[in-house]
Design an enzyme around this catalytic site. Structure first.
Site, PDB file in Angstrom:
ATOM      1  N   SER A 130       0.842  -1.190   0.000  1.00 12.76           N
ATOM      2  CA  SER A 130       0.000   0.000   0.000  1.00 12.76           C
ATOM      3  C   SER A 130       0.885   1.251   0.000  1.00 12.76           C
ATOM      4  CB  SER A 130      -0.935  -0.039   1.206  1.00 12.76           C
ATOM      5  OG  SER A 130      -1.943   0.923   1.077  1.00 12.76           O
ATOM      6  N   ASP A 143     -11.555 -17.325 -17.181  1.00 15.03           N
ATOM      7  CA  ASP A 143     -10.264 -18.007 -17.056  1.00 15.03           C
ATOM      8  C   ASP A 143     -10.409 -19.516 -17.233  1.00 15.03           C
ATOM      9  OD1 ASP A 143     -11.402 -18.830 -14.626  1.00 15.03           O
ATOM     10  OD2 ASP A 143     -10.410 -17.245 -13.500  1.00 15.03           O
ATOM     11  N   ALA A 149     -12.444 -21.566 -15.436  1.00 12.48           N
ATOM     12  CA  ALA A 149     -12.983 -22.275 -14.266  1.00 12.48           C
ATOM     13  C   ALA A 149     -13.957 -21.369 -13.521  1.00 12.48           C
ATOM     14  CB  ALA A 149     -11.858 -22.694 -13.328  1.00 12.48           C
ATOM     15  N   ASP A 187     -14.934 -20.830 -10.310  1.00  7.58           N
ATOM     16  CA  ASP A 187     -14.507 -21.207  -8.959  1.00  7.58           C
ATOM     17  C   ASP A 187     -14.566 -20.033  -7.982  1.00  7.58           C
ATOM     18  OD1 ASP A 187     -12.493 -19.697 -10.065  1.00  7.58           O
ATOM     19  OD2 ASP A 187     -10.860 -20.958  -9.358  1.00  7.58           O
ATOM     20  N   ILE A 201     -13.145 -17.223  -8.372  1.00  4.92           N
ATOM     21  CA  ILE A 201     -11.927 -16.406  -8.426  1.00  4.92           C
ATOM     22  C   ILE A 201     -11.702 -15.952  -9.860  1.00  4.92           C
ATOM     23  CG2 ILE A 201      -9.425 -16.375  -8.062  1.00  4.92           C
ATOM     24  CD1 ILE A 201      -9.944 -18.699  -6.017  1.00  4.92           C
ATOM     25  N   ASP A 233      -8.649  -6.029  -5.094  1.00  9.55           N
ATOM     26  CA  ASP A 233      -8.319  -4.926  -4.185  1.00  9.55           C
ATOM     27  C   ASP A 233      -9.473  -3.931  -4.134  1.00  9.55           C
ATOM     28  OD1 ASP A 233      -7.199  -2.588  -2.957  1.00  9.55           O
ATOM     29  OD2 ASP A 233      -5.196  -3.307  -3.496  1.00  9.55           O
ATOM     30  N   HIS A 271      -7.057  -5.955  -0.522  1.00 11.35           N
ATOM     31  CA  HIS A 271      -5.981  -4.988  -0.360  1.00 11.35           C
ATOM     32  C   HIS A 271      -4.882  -5.524   0.561  1.00 11.35           C
ATOM     33  CE1 HIS A 271      -3.950  -1.245  -0.619  1.00 11.35           C
ATOM     34  NE2 HIS A 271      -4.012  -1.033   0.681  1.00 11.35           N
TER      35      HIS A 271
END
Ligand SMILES: *[C@@H]1O[C@H](CO)[C@@H](O)[C@H](O)[C@H]1NC(C)=O
Ligand SMILES: *[C@@H]1O[C@H](CO)[C@@H](O)[C@H](O)[C@H]1NC(C)=O
Ligand SMILES: *[C@@H]1O[C@H](CO)[C@@H](O)[C@H](O)[C@H]1NC(C)=O
Ligand SMILES: *[C@@H]1O[C@H](CO)[C@@H](O)[C@H](O)[C@H]1NC(C)=O
Ligand SMILES: *[C@@H]1O[C@H](CO)[C@@H](O)[C@H](O)[C@H]1NC(C)=O
Length: 507
Positions: free
Chosen positions: A167, A239, A241, A243, A245, A379, A419
């Site tokens: 940060s 991507d 998948a 999942d 994420i 983030d 973050h």
């Protein structure tokens, strides 16, 4: 949190640690106590040097209430406390932590937000590794002093100097790369607040947007999970998948198709009004002023809508507000409706030379320095797109392809990381003390940097660990290797997204 310009340029502290000078403990303790009267550092007042035993819980009764009040110490250390005058009207408070067993490495750590607290937790991480020398600072003076203390104390020069920060700490690391290239050999800089003035304007935009939307245009909290689920649905599978994420949010350019309630419906947990949908879309808008991109839009990611509304609806806009009032304009400035002119003015006035948007890293490269940059792809405070943009700036400025940049500058995108830490992905990468899954350099950004400097082995990927329910005590859920930008992860497996072998970095 109210602080003036001097605060930003003078917030410094330094900590040191590290390896093995065989010394019996009594000698170490004696040498430590004696240090207070032996150190001769220009413009400084050494307040104390004392032995602190492993297991001690340090308390900081005089610290600002916004700083952490306690910190456990996990190794035997010599704790040196001093202040250094940085001008006739400012000074920096700093500590050096010298471990009883020293590897000869010196490590500096940065801080977060506009915090002026010493990052005690990172200091403890460094000293407990026994291999690290930790220093924390934002200015050159503290780095120089920080290096001198262990050298004087142990009687041998340090062998490598490292910087670790996320940060604001990440930006402080970049400051060293850009302007003081000789200070550190290896810099690990995460989620940096680069282009600071524009970041402040961008964050201010959320506040203004929510204020202007009014109660009618503000989606109720009960609807946030449904909105987030809809946004995730549109980007998750890109991507390969589904999942939960998103490996590369920059590929997700959809216009979110947020469910609008039919007229008369009052089921606010599953749909929102079109006016509220407009507010949600606004969250992901980049910030332009006078036709120029000032700051890229928030990346899509699970839970981000909820986080943004939580952060900006509760009046927590002190960062931006204080920055504009105390650094850019004056205390009477009201930033609730920033104009494009004010945004451009802030950028150009660049108080304290804080933007750090220089793409020429040739001095740092030429002296053999290495940078490991990372940014969580979920983030909620600094859109990760800003790090992509900075990498691209360096590439363009230096006219170097990514494979040439990789020789001294690697940028890892950590999918599912919020973050600096947290989030649903494999986020334990050893960037802070509480995200250490392993000291294996393939799984730890700090030891990866030490290996890069000492053995000249550049990191290919950095493997993160995810724990069950994001709780380390519950055991490992899965691991995933994160790719260097501009590579991104794609799923090549059949039915197990949690298997690291199911993923491959491609351009
Ligand atoms: C403090 O002020 C004096 C007199 O103006 C000046 O000579 C000196 O350099 C200043 N010291 C620092 C640390 O700025
Ligand atoms: C809306 O709420 C009112 C009172 O809470 C209820 O009587 C009505 O049936 C609801 N309408 C719908 C469409 O759910
Ligand atoms: C509201 O919508 C959700 C999701 O579609 C549904 O599960 C729930 O039963 C609805 N509630 C009402 C009161 O209609
Ligand atoms: C700043 O401006 C907004 C919008 O005009 C207003 O609601 C608010 O009261 C002002 N704040 C201060 C501290 O003057
Ligand atoms: C993880 O969290 C879920 C949802 O809160 C809960 O149902 C589950 O029992 C938790 N698992 C463990 C191992 O605690």
């Amino acid at each position: 949190m109210a602080m003036g310009r001097n605060f930003f340029v003078a917030a410094i502290a330094t900590i040191v640690t590290s390896v093995l000078v065989p010394r019996v403990n009594a000698d170490f303790q004696q040498a430590c106590v004696a240090l207070v009267s032996q150190l001769t550092i220009p413009s400084s007042t050494v307040a104390d040097s004392s032995f602190v035993e492993a297991g001690t819980k340090l308390t900081f009764p005089n610290a600002d209430p916004t700083c952490l009040p306690t910190q456990g110490v996990t190794s035997d250390i010599c704790r040196v406390v001093l202040t250094i005058a940085t001008s006739n009207h400012s000074s920096t408070f700093m500590e050096a932590w010298l471990p009883s067993s020293w590897t000869g490495r010196f490590l500096a750590t940065g801080n977060g937000g506009i915090g002026g607290s010493i990052q005690y937790i990172d200091m403890d991480y460094g000293v407990s590794l026994v291999v690290e020398d930790f220093s924390w600072h934002s200015l050159l003076t503290s780095a120089v002093v920080g290096k001198q203390i262990p050298d004087d104390f142990y009687g041998t020069p340090h062998s490598g100097s490292y910087y670790l920060g996320c940060s604001t700490g990440g930006r402080q690391g970049w400051k060293m790369v850009q302007d003081y290239p000789d200070v550190f050999d290896g810099i690990v800089a995460g989620s940096p607040t680069l282009a600071w003035d524009n970041l402040m304007s961008w964050a201010g935009m959320f506040y203004t947007m929510i204020l202007e939307a009014g109660p009618d245009g503000y989606p109720p909290a009960s609807s946030w999970p449904a909105i987030d689920a809809e946004l995730l649905k549109q980007c998750d599978g890109l991507d390969g998948a589904v999942d939960g994420i998103i490996e590369d949010p920059s590929l997700c350019n959809v216009q979110p198709d947020i469910p609008i309630c039919p007229p008369g419906s009052n089921n606010t947990s599953s749909c929102i009004t079109s006016k509220q949908a407009e507010t949600v879309r606004g969250v992901f808008e980049p910030l332009f002023a006078d036709g120029t991109l000032m700051f890229p839009g928030l990346q899509y990611g699970p839970g981000l809508v909820a986080l943004i509304f939580e952060i900006y609806s509760t009046g927590q806009f002190l960062y931006m507000d204080n920055w504009f009032r105390f650094a850019v304009y004056d205390p009477t400035f009201n930033m609730t409706a920033l104009t494009p002119d004010e945004i451009v003015f802030a950028w150009k006035s660049n108080p304290g030379d804080i933007n750090m948007w220089s793409g020429d890293l040739s001095q740092f490269r030429n002296r053999g320095g290495k940078i490991l940059h990372y940014h969580g792809q979920q983030d909620q405070l600094i859109t990760s797109a800003n790090s992509n943009r900075y990498y691209d700036l360096v590439s363009q400025t230096m006219q170097l392809s990514h494979s040439s940049l990789d020789e001294f500058y690697c940028f890892f995108r950590i999918s599912g990381m919020q973050h600096c830490a947290g989030g649903s992905g494999a986020t334990f990468i050893g960037n802070v003390e509480y995200t250490v899954a392993s000291l294996d350099p393939d799984q730890n950004v700090l030891t990866a940097m030490v290996r890069w400097i000492e053995e000249e082995i550049a990191p290919e990927t950095t493997t993160g660990t995810a724990y069950i329910n994001q709780t380390q005590a519950l055991g490992v859920d899965f691991r995933r290797a994160h790719c260097r930008y501009p590579y991104h992860n794609v799923y090549i497996g059949k039915d197990d997204a949690k298997d690291p072998a199911s993923w491959n970095c491609v351009l």
